[in-house]
Enzyme design. Structure first.
Site, PDB file in Angstrom:
ATOM      1  N   CYS A 292     -10.220  -5.229   0.360  1.00 10.37           N
ATOM      2  CA  CYS A 292     -11.330  -4.399   0.516  1.00 10.37           C
ATOM      3  C   CYS A 292     -12.208  -4.322  -0.597  1.00 10.37           C
ATOM      4  CB  CYS A 292     -10.769  -2.916   0.684  1.00 10.37           C
ATOM      5  SG  CYS A 292     -10.434  -2.024  -0.926  1.00 10.37           S
TER       6      CYS A 292
ATOM      7  N   GLU B 193      -3.200  -4.687  -2.942  1.00  9.89           N
ATOM      8  CA  GLU B 193      -3.638  -5.620  -4.002  1.00  9.89           C
ATOM      9  C   GLU B 193      -3.626  -4.743  -5.355  1.00  9.89           C
ATOM     10  OE1 GLU B 193      -4.973  -4.885  -1.282  1.00  9.89           O
ATOM     11  OE2 GLU B 193      -6.304  -6.570  -0.166  1.00  9.89           O
TER      12      GLU B 193
ATOM     13  N   ASN C  51       1.070  -1.311   0.001  1.00 11.33           N
ATOM     14  CA  ASN C  51       0.046   0.143   0.105  1.00 11.33           C
ATOM     15  C   ASN C  51       0.762   1.363  -0.011  1.00 11.33           C
ATOM     16  OD1 ASN C  51       0.610  -0.976   2.625  1.00 11.33           O
ATOM     17  ND2 ASN C  51      -1.043   0.356   3.364  1.00 11.33           N
TER      18      ASN C  51
ATOM     19  N   CYS D 176      -4.245   0.796  -2.552  1.00  8.24           N
ATOM     20  CA  CYS D 176      -4.127  -0.640  -1.621  1.00  8.24           C
ATOM     21  C   CYS D 176      -2.887  -1.437  -2.361  1.00  8.24           C
ATOM     22  CB  CYS D 176      -5.171  -1.273  -1.834  1.00  8.24           C
ATOM     23  SG  CYS D 176      -6.788  -0.744  -1.013  1.00  8.24           S
TER      24      CYS D 176
END
Ligand code: THU
Length: 144
Positions: free
Chosen positions: A98, A67, A54, A65
């Site tokens: 998220c 990911e 992140n 983020c």
């Protein structure tokens, strides 16, 4: 959701490689505002592992983020198909991606397996389909 305490879930021969890559990425996290460091590692179908962390911003809404950064890096390398995602944090409980990350992941990897591991060794594992059961996809656009 399957959560195990004290041990990582075993799901293949390269668990350790994916976990180690995700923790190495976590060390690079830029999270001075939340102090919530996240590392992510994606395994492509050809076996390549791509990582992300992140990256926060003084303008808080600009946070990216782990990911999201992992998948962007993978796409930039020409990788489009993925089998596994490992998310690692330093929180007490394993955390899933998220909602926004789930949407970004489903664009390329609707059959993705997602594992979340904490520093303390707790883990949880889901399919992306479990995490995002009714995705908005390209086929949703055709019905407009
Ligand atoms: N974060 C991630 O990197 N991935 C997620 O799936 C959830 C949240 C980051 C964003 C922000 O830098 C910090 O965690 C706190 O929300």
């Amino acid at each position: 959701m399957k959560v195990s305490g004290g041990a990582t879930t075993s799901f293949g021969t390269e668990d350790g490689a994916l976990r180690d890559a995700a923790f190495a990425a976590l060390e690079q996290a830029y999270a001075p505002y939340s102090n919530f460091r996240v590392g992510a590692a994606l395994r492509a179908t050809d076996g390549t592992i791509i990582t992300g962390c992140n990256v926060e911003n003084a303008s808080y809404g600009g946070a990216l983020c782990a990911e999201q950064n992992a998948i962007a890096a993978a796409i930039a390398r020409g990788l489009r198909d993925f089998t596994e995602l490992m998310v690692v944090t330093e929180s007490d409980a394993p955390t899933p991606p998220c909602g926004f990350c789930r949407q970004i992941l489903v664009e390329f990897a609707p059959t993705l397996n997602v594992t979340s591991i904490t520093r303390s060794g707790r883990s949880a594992r889901w399919t992306l389909a479990e995490l995002l059961p009714h995705p908005f996809t390209s086929s949703s656009l055709t019905s407009a």
